[in-house]
Design a protein around this motif. Structure first.
Motif, mmCIF file in Angstrom:
data_model
loop_
_atom_site.group_PDB
_atom_site.id
_atom_site.type_symbol
_atom_site.label_atom_id
_atom_site.label_comp_id
_atom_site.label_asym_id
_atom_site.label_seq_id
_atom_site.Cartn_x
_atom_site.Cartn_y
_atom_site.Cartn_z
ATOM 1 N N GLY A 47 -46.894 56.538 -41.836
ATOM 2 C CA GLY A 47 -48.117 55.679 -42.141
ATOM 3 C C GLY A 47 -47.651 54.263 -42.657
ATOM 4 O O GLY A 47 -46.354 54.026 -42.396
ATOM 5 N N ASP A 48 -48.409 53.428 -43.154
ATOM 6 C CA ASP A 48 -48.064 52.098 -43.647
ATOM 7 C C ASP A 48 -47.820 52.287 -45.176
ATOM 8 O O ASP A 48 -48.517 52.933 -45.979
ATOM 9 N N HIS A 49 -46.796 51.537 -45.945
ATOM 10 C CA HIS A 49 -46.615 51.568 -47.057
ATOM 11 C C HIS A 49 -45.724 49.896 -47.418
ATOM 12 O O HIS A 49 -44.858 49.784 -46.715
ATOM 13 N N VAL A 50 -46.412 49.350 -48.375
ATOM 14 C CA VAL A 50 -45.530 48.062 -48.654
ATOM 15 C C VAL A 50 -44.920 48.128 -50.034
ATOM 16 O O VAL A 50 -45.701 48.269 -51.047
ATOM 17 N N GLY A 51 -43.910 48.348 -50.193
ATOM 18 C CA GLY A 51 -43.081 48.325 -51.607
ATOM 19 C C GLY A 51 -42.514 46.959 -52.034
ATOM 20 O O GLY A 51 -42.480 46.273 -51.272
ATOM 21 N N ALA A 52 -42.050 47.407 -53.143
ATOM 22 C CA ALA A 52 -41.420 46.064 -53.768
ATOM 23 C C ALA A 52 -40.636 45.140 -53.111
ATOM 24 O O ALA A 52 -40.304 44.022 -53.276
#
Length: 900
Positions: free
Chosen positions: A246-251
């Protein structure tokens, strides 16, 4: 999620976090650049080079490689790291580098120049300056003086569009250094880098998405992968490949784009958020969201770009990653408000095609009541426009909101093609327990057909033959029922599928062919999805192209009726391949790249992997062994169809052998092993196993295996596969055995290269140098450089036997010319003319130790290297000397010693 599933997910995430990226992966796509750098450093009229390009394009890595080149040539390098903190203090960066290198710390520019000059006189000294645009004026002036007086070699990196001192600019403007532009890497090269950064292969769809987002920048690519590992969305799947879930936008990603966005005004940030959600906006709609100043601000920061359309200008995102991170970080309530603004900004006549589909999704997200029929119709339109991500979101919304059979069946198909088989079967299981018998049968029918394709046992309690879905469950409510007059008698189609899976392509084609004349477009399309691979196995690609218009008619009618069926997605892939093997190879490769890219960007893993595998075969024959190997390794990562896995694993083995890397060959063989006896065995498996037999010195085993595979192909009418077997036998020196398999019907083979393979076997068996040379020229015209080089090698050998030295030399030269297009290790036939490469000093050392009876572990300990490095050296030694094992190596070295 159950406790067990939760534990597995936690373990997978922990393993991902522990995984570290390779700090210095193998350099990809920079071979020509390094050659140019070496030439400029050796030139008498230059003092070095300036490497200039965008931030993150790989300039620092090229600087490191340049330093390594000089050191390998007995030189010395001095690396200066400039930065904002060193810019204000004269000579600080240079003095720090000299101190780290053990040189005297200078107090003045004159002292620094004197030390550098003395070191350069002792042995060549290369001064490497990273981020030279941050150099202070005093250091810049010193480097200019050193370059003018040739008192050292220089290599500098500069980032385009950043202010640089006049002293540094003068280095290349005045001609003392050569300015070399460092362009960003292509998407295919970044896919290769993905596989170098991680210890195991990266699933093709995942790697392609990373490459698309990185837009050629290596720094961005590393951060994308690191972010995915840290967030736990990048894990190893059941096939041992890295795949994202999936998608994930971290720091990390937020920090990466911050310099691009933090200087924007509030209206500029609002405009960027709206554009990130919409992807593209007509200028008239954009001006209702924000004023022109905001859009001009985005354009000046290279965050938006304007494209003139036939009616109105369009504003689109200039940076995919910035758009993705921005959209991810929009809070839920503001997202709803922006989506409502976007809906209000469009006039009714601005809703054509894909934009109208997106409006349906936006309306659902903002809480408006969207009818199930509209959600499903939009999902189908998104599917036909190849926007599979939106199709997934719409079908999921319909299923979760309404839970109807039509929504569930469509959603399960989308999940299946995304490689999410467990989720797809969960939806189907829910439908199979429906009290409506028609719904239950439809769900069981889909599950059972999937089991047939995967060679799994099918439940016998299904009350009717397997076939297409009942009409009432699949037709759009707004469209007429195209199939009401025709209920598919599924026995013909099931017979075709069963026959193809079992390897009997002749029977499969015979069962599918009558269905191509049906008036039902869905029946024609699904029959075509079986007919095309059957015809390809039979060596009839021209017949594939012959039925292509009929299949195109079927797909156009299905699109008009909003009837998607995921089994027909293979049609454009197989049609491209048929074009490639009938002479239109360049166009086919370009179309397959586009198809694979579109599918990867929209998470259609099945289509992406199958396009990638077909592309890999064409690229391998074109001589691009490395990219073909990467595609074979990574494609099929989420596709559990046994035929796909067998094809990809076999291709991985063959390309690994052609790359000449022992560890790649060992890894490929391990990955192939589970699929060797996984259902009926295609000829690709036998070709791979025979190649391994030859590599390990078991030639008779290879001949026996190939002969049996050839007889089986001939029995089932698989003449296309037979041509591969015949060619393989010829390439290992058994052309007589090959020609025995060439039955009269082999003259009906239609593929360009397939026909040449048969002709080559017959020419070699007959010992006709003229006919072999003719085959070599035809291989060249077909853009298959390895096969051309091998044929020229045989022609040269035959000319030598006929005492025609001049013509033998000419053929050898043609062999060498063709060989330059093949980027792999020499094969059996090439040794007929290629001069054996001399062993390097390290290879001689390892050869002597191995011949003396030392194990790889003992040699590794003695030479302070890894056992794998020893095995790689031994692999090359064996290939160079034409031996298969340590015993043969010992015999050869003893003979050489006696002769001396």
């Amino acid at each position: 999620m159950s406790g067990h599933d939760s534990g597995e997910a936690k373990n997978a995430q922990t393993a991902s976090v522990r995984t570290r990226l390779t700090p210095r992966p193998r350099l990809v796509g920079r071979e020509m650049m390094l050659s140019r750098i070496k030439a400029e450093l050796a030139a008498s009229d230059r003092a070095g080079v300036v490497l200039a390009g965008d931030a993150g394009s790989g300039k620092t890595r090229l600087l490191q490689e340049t330093s390594a080149i000089v050191q390998e040539q007995s030189g010395r390098s001095l690396t200066v790291h400039a930065g904002p903190s060193t810019q204000a203090r004269p000579l600080q960066a240079l003095a720090g580098a000299m101190a780290s290198a053990g040189l005297p710390i200078p107090q003045t520019a004159a002292e620094a120049g004197g030390v550098i000059s003395r070191e350069h006189r002792r042995r060549p000294l290369l001064v490497c300056v990273d981020d030279a645009h941050f150099l202070d004026p005093a250091t810049g002036a010193l480097l200019a003086q050193l370059a003018r007086e040739r008192r050292c070699l220089l290599t500098l990196t500069l980032t385009d569009n950043l202010p640089t001192s006049h002293e540094v600019l003068g280095l290349w403007k005045d001609g003392w250094l050569c300015r070399l532009p460092v362009t960003t890497l292509s998407e295919s090269q970044l896919v290769a880098v993905c596989n170098e950064l991680l210890p195991q292969p990266v699933e093709f769809t995942t790697a392609a998405r990373f490459a698309i987002l990185a837009q050629g920048h290596l720094v961005v690519l590393r951060e994308l992968i690191s972010n995915a590992l840290e967030s736990g969305i990048l894990t190893r799947n059941t096939h041992g490949m890295w795949a994202d879930s999936g998608d994930h936008v971290g720091a990390r990603l937020q920090q990466l784009i911050a310099p691009r966005t933090e200087a924007l005004s509030e209206t500029g940030k609002l405009a960027l958020e709206a554009l990130s959600l919409a992807q593209t906006l007509p200028l008239t709609a954009a001006l209702q969201i924000a004023d022109s100043t905001a859009w001009e601000e985005l354009e000046s920061h290279a965050l938006a770009q304007v494209e003139e359309g036939p009616e109105t200008a369009e504003i689109g995102l200039a940076n995919r990653l910035v758009g993705r991170v921005t959209a991810w970080n929009v809070p839920a309530l503001r997202r709803r408000r922006l989506l409502r603004q976007l809906l209000d900004a469009f006039s009714p006549d601005q809703h054509p095609g894909r934009r109208e589909v997106r409006f349906t999704l936006w309306r659902h997200e903002t809480g408006q009541d969207v009818a199930e029929g509209e959600l499903l119709a939009s999902a189908r339109r998104a599917w036909w426009s190849r926007d599979w991500t939106t199709a997934h979101a719409l079908a999921e919304a319909a299923w979760r909101s309404h839970g109807s059979p039509a929504a569930g069946l469509l959603f399960s198909k989308i999940l299946s093609h995304e490689g999410r088989q467990a989720q797809a079967h969960s939806v189907l299981d829910a439908l199979a327990s429906s009290p409506d018998p028609q719904v239950a049968v439809a769900a069981q029918s889909i599950s059972s057909r999937a089991k047939i394709m995967r060679s799994l046992p099918v439940a016998e309690e299904i009350g009717e033959p397997l076939g297409l879905l009942p009409d009432a469950l699949t037709c759009s409510p707004q469209k007429p029922d195209m199939r009401s007059a025709h209920t598919l008698v599924s026995s013909d189609l099931d017979k075709a599928v069963h026959a193809f899976i079992s390897g009997d392509c002749r029977t499969a084609w015979g069962a599918a062919q009558p269905l191509l004349d049906d008036s039902d477009p869905l029946r024609v399309a699904v029959a075509g999805a079986v007919a095309l691979p059957a015809l390809l196995k039979m060596g009839r690609p021209k017949d594939c192209l012959g039925i292509a218009p009929r299949l195109q008619w079927a797909m156009q009618n299905l699109e008009a009726a909003d009837l998607p069926d995921y089994e027909i997605l293979n049609i454009p892939v197989l049609t491209c391949y048929a074009e490639g093997i009938t002479g239109r190879r360049t166009q086919a490769v370009a179309r397959l790249r586009t198809l694979a890219r579109e599918a990867a960007a929209s998470r259609n893993t099945t289509l992406a992997s199958r396009a990638g595998l077909v592309l890999a075969r064409l690229l391998f024959e074109q001589g691009d062994v490395a990219e073909a190997h990467r595609l074979f390794c990574s494609a099929g990562g989420n596709d559990d169809l046994p035929l796909v896995q067998q094809f990809s694993r076999a291709g991985e083995v063959i390309t690994a052998l052609h790359l000449g890397e022992a560890h790649l060959k060992e890894a490929a063989q391990l990955r192939l092993e589970p699929y060797v006896n996984d259902g009926p065995r295609p000829v690709d498996i036998d070709l791979a196993l025979a190649a391994c037999d030859m590599h390990d010195g078991r030639r008779q085993s290879a001949v026996k295996r190939l002969t049996e595979a050839g007889r089986s192909a001939l029995e089932h009418g698989a003449l296309g596969e037979l041509s591969y077997v015949v060619h393989a036998l010829t390439r290992i020196g058994h052309s007589e055995t090959a020609t025995v398999l060439c039955a009269p019907e082999s003259q009906d083979i239609q593929g360009t290269v397939d026909r040449i393979r048969i002709a080559f076997a017959k020419a070699v068996a007959a010992g006709s140098a003229k006919d072999v040379a003719m085959c070599a020229e035809m291989f060249e015209q077909a853009q298959t450089p390895l096969y051309a080089a091998e044929a020229w090698a045989v022609a040269s050998r035959l000319r030598q036997l006929a005492h025609e030295p001049r013509m033998a030399t000419a053929a050898a030269r043609r062999c060498a010319k063709a060989r330059r297009g093949y980027h792999g290790f020499p094969t059996f036939l090439l040794y007929a003319v290629e001069e054996r490469e001399p062993l390097s000093n390290r290879e001689k050392e390892i050869a002597l130790l191995a011949a003396a009876g030392h194990t790889s572990q003992e040699i590794a300990q003695r030479l302070v290297v890894s056992p794998r490095t020893v095995d790689n050296h031994l692999y090359r030694i064996y290939r160079k000397l034409g031996v298969d094992n340590r015993r043969a190596l010992r015999t050869l070295l003893n003979q050489h010693s006696d002769a001396q």
